[in-house]
Motif scaffolding. Structure first.
Motif, PDB file in Angstrom:
ATOM      1  N   LEU A 159       8.745  -0.693  -1.710  1.00 15.92           N
ATOM      2  CA  LEU A 159       9.308   0.030  -2.848  1.00 15.92           C
ATOM      3  C   LEU A 159      10.257   1.094  -2.291  1.00 15.92           C
ATOM      4  CD1 LEU A 159       9.286   0.268  -5.943  1.00 15.92           C
ATOM      5  CD2 LEU A 159       7.497   1.997  -5.725  1.00 15.92           C
ATOM      6  N   GLY A 160      11.513   1.047  -2.738  1.00 16.62           N
ATOM      7  CA  GLY A 160      12.533   1.966  -2.218  1.00 16.62           C
ATOM      8  C   GLY A 160      13.391   1.344  -1.130  1.00 16.62           C
ATOM      9  N   ALA A 161      13.073   0.096  -0.731  1.00 17.23           N
ATOM     10  CA  ALA A 161      13.840  -0.561   0.345  1.00 17.23           C
ATOM     11  C   ALA A 161      14.848  -1.553  -0.231  1.00 17.23           C
ATOM     12  CB  ALA A 161      12.886  -1.286   1.295  1.00 17.23           C
ATOM     13  N   LYS A 183       0.201   3.076  -0.109  1.00 18.67           N
ATOM     14  CA  LYS A 183       1.592   2.738  -0.405  1.00 18.67           C
ATOM     15  C   LYS A 183       2.413   3.984  -0.777  1.00 18.67           C
ATOM     16  CE  LYS A 183       0.691  -1.362   0.746  1.00 18.67           C
ATOM     17  NZ  LYS A 183      -0.267  -2.249   0.177  1.00 18.67           N
ATOM     18  N   ILE A 184       3.726   3.836  -0.856  1.00 22.39           N
ATOM     19  CA  ILE A 184       4.604   5.009  -1.010  1.00 22.39           C
ATOM     20  C   ILE A 184       4.346   5.760  -2.320  1.00 22.39           C
ATOM     21  CG2 ILE A 184       6.600   3.706  -1.915  1.00 22.39           C
ATOM     22  CD1 ILE A 184       8.371   5.617  -0.122  1.00 22.39           C
ATOM     23  N   ILE A 185       3.976   5.025  -3.369  1.00 26.01           N
ATOM     24  CA  ILE A 185       3.394   5.687  -4.550  1.00 26.01           C
ATOM     25  C   ILE A 185       2.086   4.967  -4.854  1.00 26.01           C
ATOM     26  CG2 ILE A 185       5.628   6.380  -5.554  1.00 26.01           C
ATOM     27  CD1 ILE A 185       4.879   4.225  -7.809  1.00 26.01           C
ATOM     28  N   THR A 186       1.141   5.706  -5.433  1.00 28.03           N
ATOM     29  CA  THR A 186      -0.157   5.067  -5.692  1.00 28.03           C
ATOM     30  C   THR A 186      -0.709   5.405  -7.065  1.00 28.03           C
ATOM     31  OG1 THR A 186      -2.412   4.723  -4.878  1.00 28.03           O
ATOM     32  CG2 THR A 186      -1.503   6.936  -4.625  1.00 28.03           C
ATOM     33  N   THR A 187      -1.479   4.454  -7.602  1.00 30.93           N
ATOM     34  CA  THR A 187      -2.264   4.685  -8.813  1.00 30.93           C
ATOM     35  C   THR A 187      -3.734   4.366  -8.500  1.00 30.93           C
ATOM     36  OG1 THR A 187      -1.786   2.414  -9.556  1.00 30.93           O
ATOM     37  CG2 THR A 187      -0.322   4.135 -10.359  1.00 30.93           C
ATOM     38  N   GLY A 188      -4.109   4.479  -7.240  1.00 33.94           N
ATOM     39  CA  GLY A 188      -5.461   4.104  -6.795  1.00 33.94           C
ATOM     40  C   GLY A 188      -5.488   2.618  -6.508  1.00 33.94           C
ATOM     41  N   GLN A 189      -5.427   1.830  -7.567  1.00 30.71           N
ATOM     42  CA  GLN A 189      -5.178   0.385  -7.483  1.00 30.71           C
ATOM     43  C   GLN A 189      -4.030   0.109  -8.440  1.00 30.71           C
ATOM     44  OE1 GLN A 189      -6.762  -1.669  -5.436  1.00 30.71           O
ATOM     45  NE2 GLN A 189      -8.389  -0.263  -4.799  1.00 30.71           N
ATOM     46  N   GLY A 190      -3.307  -0.940  -8.186  1.00 32.34           N
ATOM     47  CA  GLY A 190      -2.240  -1.300  -9.121  1.00 32.34           C
ATOM     48  C   GLY A 190      -1.225  -2.199  -8.470  1.00 32.34           C
ATOM     49  N   GLY A 191      -0.532  -2.963  -9.284  1.00 28.08           N
ATOM     50  CA  GLY A 191       0.508  -3.845  -8.768  1.00 28.08           C
ATOM     51  C   GLY A 191       1.558  -4.066  -9.836  1.00 28.08           C
ATOM     52  N   ALA A 192       2.665  -4.664  -9.434  1.00 23.48           N
ATOM     53  CA  ALA A 192       3.733  -4.955 -10.398  1.00 23.48           C
ATOM     54  C   ALA A 192       4.451  -6.216  -9.974  1.00 23.48           C
ATOM     55  CB  ALA A 192       4.720  -3.794 -10.466  1.00 23.48           C
ATOM     56  N   GLN A 246      12.396  11.586  -3.703  1.00 21.87           N
ATOM     57  CA  GLN A 246      12.204  12.549  -2.614  1.00 21.87           C
ATOM     58  C   GLN A 246      11.353  11.953  -1.491  1.00 21.87           C
ATOM     59  OE1 GLN A 246      10.720  15.017  -5.889  1.00 21.87           O
ATOM     60  NE2 GLN A 246       9.462  16.030  -4.321  1.00 21.87           N
ATOM     61  N   ARG A 247      10.410  11.130  -1.856  1.00 19.78           N
ATOM     62  CA  ARG A 247       9.551  10.513  -0.830  1.00 19.78           C
ATOM     63  C   ARG A 247      10.362   9.581   0.057  1.00 19.78           C
ATOM     64  NH1 ARG A 247       3.563   9.448  -3.540  1.00 19.78           N
ATOM     65  NH2 ARG A 247       3.287  11.646  -4.069  1.00 19.78           N
ATOM     66  N   ILE A 248      11.286   8.855  -0.549  1.00 12.17           N
ATOM     67  CA  ILE A 248      12.115   7.928   0.223  1.00 12.17           C
ATOM     68  C   ILE A 248      12.929   8.711   1.254  1.00 12.17           C
ATOM     69  CG2 ILE A 248      14.143   6.407   0.026  1.00 12.17           C
ATOM     70  CD1 ILE A 248      12.873   5.482  -2.695  1.00 12.17           C
ATOM     71  N   THR A 249      13.503   9.818   0.804  1.00 12.53           N
ATOM     72  CA  THR A 249      14.279  10.663   1.722  1.00 12.53           C
ATOM     73  C   THR A 249      13.388  11.174   2.849  1.00 12.53           C
ATOM     74  OG1 THR A 249      15.625  11.331  -0.147  1.00 12.53           O
ATOM     75  CG2 THR A 249      15.771  12.714   1.813  1.00 12.53           C
TER      76      THR A 249
END
Ligand SMILES: *Cc1c(COP(=O)(O)O)cnc(C)c1O
Length: 362
Positions: A159-161, A183-192, A246-249
């Motif tokens: 994500l972000g690449a 992962k770079i962002i998290t919801t505990g568990q989750g996918g898309a 901001q995390r990507i940076t």
């Protein structure tokens, strides 16, 4: 220095307040408007017309396969260096993951090795952008097209690449993301899942909701299951998405700092990374003695983690084949502290300890 973990989740007041607001509003907890809003955020960030949120990034891969009618009797090409979820998601639908060696330049699937493994049963290729890196994804898409294979992208670490200015996960027929804790962002568990095809989107949406023709309705024209998300997690995801740019940076800065501090050490190998397009998710270095280095760093409270063993060497797979590139990098790979919360001082401290380890030993 306080202990430095290899990875830790990052959230603050914003997530806390969002959850409180949601609960105060009397939502139904399960997926609804907030999940839709989170899906829209992922769709717009990746420039995908359609996005479905799922309960995790393993199920999302299996859902992609189900939606493409891949199952028993079919084979799917998978790189040998990846998280175990990639081949296991193929097993879950009853198809056979076929492992192929990786390319030393990117540590992603080698197309020439994958080509050797194509049979009349091969239906798809699952390309993993390992640590966000990839080769030119247009070439991967061309490879799939040439061999009449469906391209599914496991973009869990990406994500972000981007590749050639386009978001990873959008070159294949379906792309999959994960929001598990590291992962770079998290919801505990989750996918898309993202896709350009409206009909596939509809199919996936039904598959994950009991085959319902629409939400909350008990008419089932097709078979489906329950791989739904929750709005309680989605409110966290929405806040995490606001922090993603901001995390990507910062991920890129962290990688650059490590690299500049360590590149003088002969024993330490970095994989060439185009930081204009790739925010490495984890800091991965390749060294001759990762376990000894890890043990030394541990004495200073510095957490590390070995990169994945080759899939074929796991007891659950146990294949008597040789995959020289995967074996070489898996034997040497070490993930250094990669949390978004790392300070420059901490990175300097870690790099000093690595430099000292190699100075004392050589
Ligand atoms: C994290 C990850 C997954 C699995 O995602 P979960 O959400 O943990 O199920 C799949 N593939 C890769 C490459 C991953 O890094």
């Amino acid at each position: 220095m306080k202990p430095i973990p290899q990875m830790e989740p990052s959230y603050d007041q914003a997530e806390q307040e969002a959850v409180q607001r949601y609960l105060a509003g009397g939502g139904w907890l399960t997926e609804f408007k907030k999940t839709e809003e989170f899906a829209n955020a992922i769709a717009s960030f990746t420039a995908s017309p359609c996005c479905v949120i799922t309960n995790n990034g393993t199920i999302s891969l299996s859902l992609a396969l189900m939606a493409l009618n891949i199952g028993p009797g079919d084979e799917v090409l998978v790189p040998n260096l990846t998280m175990i979820a990639t081949p296991n998601s193929v097993k879950l639908v009853g198809a056979q993951p076929i492992l192929a060696d990786i390319d030393a330049k990117t540590l992603c699937l080698s197309l020439s090795e994958a080509e050797k493994k194509i049979t009349s049963k091969t239906k798809a290729v699952m390309y993993v952008a390992f640590n966000g890196r990839s080769q030119n994804m247009h070439e991967v898409a061309d490879f799939a097209k040439k061999h009449k294979l469906l391209l599914i992208e496991d973009a869990a670490q990406a994500l972000g690449a981007h590749s050639q200015g386009r978001h990873i996960g959008t070159f294949g027929i379906i792309g999959s993301f994960s929001f598990s804790v590291p992962k770079i962002i998290t919801t505990g568990q989750g996918g898309a899942l993202v896709t350009q095809e409206r009909s596939l989107y509809e199919k996936i949406r039904r598959l994950k909701d009991f085959g319902r023709t629409e939400g909350g309705c008990d008419i089932h024209d097709t078979i489906g299951y329950n791989f739904k998300f929750t709005d309680l997690q989605a409110v966290i995801g929405i806040e995490q998405m606001k922090k993603l740019p901001q995390r990507i940076t910062r991920k890129k800065e962290i990688y650059r700092l490590y690299q500049s501090r360590l590149e003088g050490i002969d024993a330490v190998e970095f994989i060439p990374t185009n930081l204009n397009e790739v925010p490495p998710w984890f800091i991965d270095i390749y060294v001759p003695d990762p376990d000894r280095l890890a043990a030394t760093l541990k004495e200073y409270g510095i957490g590390t983690r070995r990169i994945y063993p080759p899939i074929h060497s796991q007891k659950s797979y146990q294949l008597e084949q040789s995959f020289p590139v995967t074996e070489k990098y898996a034997q040497r790979g070490l993930w250094l502290p990669s949390s978004i919360k790392l300070t420059d001082d901490e990175i300097n401290f870690i790099c000093d300890k690595i430099a000292r380890f190699y100075k004392e030993r050589h």
